[in-house]
Enzyme design. Structure first.
Site, mmCIF file in Angstrom:
data_model
loop_
_atom_site.group_PDB
_atom_site.id
_atom_site.type_symbol
_atom_site.label_atom_id
_atom_site.label_comp_id
_atom_site.label_asym_id
_atom_site.label_seq_id
_atom_site.Cartn_x
_atom_site.Cartn_y
_atom_site.Cartn_z
ATOM 1 N N SER A 49 0.956 -1.437 -0.460
ATOM 2 C CA SER A 49 -0.026 -0.456 0.351
ATOM 3 C C SER A 49 0.874 0.994 0.100
ATOM 4 O O SER A 49 2.092 0.928 -1.042
ATOM 5 C CB SER A 49 -0.527 0.030 1.120
ATOM 6 O OG SER A 49 -2.143 1.090 1.280
ATOM 7 N N HIS B 246 -7.279 -5.214 -1.860
ATOM 8 C CA HIS B 246 -5.867 -4.029 -1.665
ATOM 9 C C HIS B 246 -5.108 -5.092 -0.869
ATOM 10 O O HIS B 246 -5.517 -5.507 0.069
ATOM 11 C CB HIS B 246 -6.450 -3.159 -1.318
ATOM 12 C CG HIS B 246 -5.515 -1.945 -0.385
ATOM 13 N ND1 HIS B 246 -4.715 -1.254 -1.969
ATOM 14 C CD2 HIS B 246 -5.211 -1.129 0.509
ATOM 15 C CE1 HIS B 246 -3.741 -0.648 -1.497
ATOM 16 N NE2 HIS B 246 -3.843 -0.120 -0.243
ATOM 17 N N ASP C 164 -8.058 -2.147 -7.600
ATOM 18 C CA ASP C 164 -7.693 -1.894 -6.346
ATOM 19 C C ASP C 164 -8.635 -1.406 -5.749
ATOM 20 O O ASP C 164 -8.914 -0.230 -6.126
ATOM 21 C CB ASP C 164 -6.355 -1.127 -6.221
ATOM 22 C CG ASP C 164 -5.921 -1.417 -4.482
ATOM 23 O OD1 ASP C 164 -5.196 -1.932 -4.331
ATOM 24 O OD2 ASP C 164 -6.504 -0.473 -4.007
#
Length: 416
Positions: A197, A360, A301
């Site tokens: 991330s 994600h 995502d």
């Protein structure tokens, strides 16, 4: 007079009592064994933070001024000389108020950090994580709010020192890496710099620095997990990303920390109005990275869709119930994303695994074979391991699904 009936009753009571005792002992034994198994579960195990007190003198501190930290699990067996250094994620703070709130949490202060569960690529279960189960694992705690890029300070005008903010992500990275190198990383045979991330961008940014810190004979590559957010051509789709990255760049002092190879290309007047915004997009710095890296991400995502299209659209997208207009935006986002990732002409240096599930991050909760995503019957952990160990240079994109696939496994994005 001796009563045989009373004797029989007494014997029966003794027998029943003994059976009850035996039953209790067995139950306690089973509970003890189960507790021991839970403690020793190789798939998930708890790790305490290591506080880097020496980093404070180097200016490497969290948002609140506390020392940085990392989580460490030593390798064993033939993995004792192999290392994964993983930069954790947890979004960004874009303004002073947001960052001050963050400074009171584990995402802004090592004072708030506790035990962390290691799993996924950090698992010690050989059957589920065969290529990396016995490696040294380091997870660098994310407490700077700016993807480990900053080197600046905010002084509160009220002179209330508790509200001052330190944006020292770059120094945190260098300080933690320095300590881990002394733990044995400097002698690594194999090493990976990974980032998830908000930690994905610095996994590219510092990939060459990481490579240069290790012996030339070491196999060193980088892994980007759901951190390759792109610049959308459509200003309506791009507007929230410009706002986020603009805030991050201004607060973090990005002008002096981002690579000159990128920033030198920006016009001076543009730097003043949008502080090095473009250089916070991975697509604009990856071309200067010499070390091989692998990109693992969904073309849809769910943080990308959430930040771009709004929170209220999440369930609609996940269930495939979007309007014609929403679906057109999703196709446009996918197209821009695929055009911005590294091309497939050199998979040895730029491997990819791009799925279509609406999710994600994957290194923590989607790495085991039981839940791993597949493309063309190849799971993501196998694709990356093949690429890393030079067995087969994988460049896999789900070309079949041009719309999001429902997220059937509700993973939670990793934060401390």
């Amino acid at each position: 007079m001796f009563d045989y009936y009373d004797l029989g009753s007494m014997m029966m009571m003794v027998t029943e009592s003994l059976q009850l005792v035996v039953l209790l002992v067995c139950c306690l034994t089973i509970i003890t064994i189960n507790c021991a198994n839970a403690t020793q579960n190789p798939n998930i195990y708890s790790v305490n933070p290591t506080i880097v007190h020496s980093a404070v003198s180097k200016g490497a501190v969290c948002l609140d001024g506390s020392p940085p930290a990392y989580y460490f699990e030593p390798g064993f067996g033939d993995g004792a000389e192999n290392w994964i250094v993983h930069l954790s994620g947890g979004a960004w703070c874009m303004n002073v108020t947001n960052c001050q709130e963050r400074a009171t949490s584990s995402n802004g202060s090592s004072k708030k950090m506790g035990q962390l569960n290691f799993q996924g690529i950090h698992s010690k279960n050989e059957s589920q994580n065969p290529d990396f189960y016995n490696w040294n694992k380091v997870l660098v705690a994310y407490c700077d709010g700016g993807s480990f890029i900053g080197d600046s300070e905010y002084i509160d005008p009220t002179n209330n020192s508790t509200k001052n903010l330190q944006f020292r992500g770059q120094k945190i990275f260098y300080a933690v890496l320095e300590e881990v190198l002394e733990k044995g990383l400097k002698n690594a045979k194999n090493a990976i710099l990974a980032g998830s991330s908000a930690g994905g961008y610095p996994a590219i940014l510092y990939c060459d620095y990481f490579r240069d810190s290790l012996p030339i004979k070491s196999r060193v590559k980088c892994l980007v997990d759901s951190g390759y957010f792109v610049h959308f051509k459509n200003p309506v789709l791009e507007r929230f990303w410009s706002w986020r990255y603009g805030g991050v760049a201004a607060l973090q002092g990005a002008a002096k920390t981002l690579p000159k190879s990128c920033t030198s290309k920006m016009k001076a007047e543009l730097v003043q109005t949008v502080p090095l915004l473009d250089c916070l997009y991975a697509e604009n710095i990856q071309e200067y990275t010499k070390t091989p890296f692998f990109l693992y991400m969904s073309a849809f995502d769910n943080i990308e869709t959430q930040y771009t299209l709004g929170d209220e659209k999440y369930t609609t997208i996940d269930e495939g119930k979007g309007s014609a207009c929403l679906n057109a935006s999703l196709r446009e986002m996918r197209s821009d994303f695929l055009n911005a990732i590294p091309k497939g002409n050199d998979p040895k240096h730029r491997g990819v695994f791009i799925d279509a599930m609406h999710h994600h991050t994957s290194l923590i909760s989607r790495w085991s074979f039981e839940v791993a995503i597949e493309i063309n019957n190849v799971s993501a952990p196998i694709a990356f391991a093949d690429w890393y160990f030079d067995r087969k240079y994988r460049y896999l994109i789900d070309e079949i699904h041009t719309m999001p696939i429902k997220n059937t496994f509700k993973n939670v994005t990793y934060v401390h």
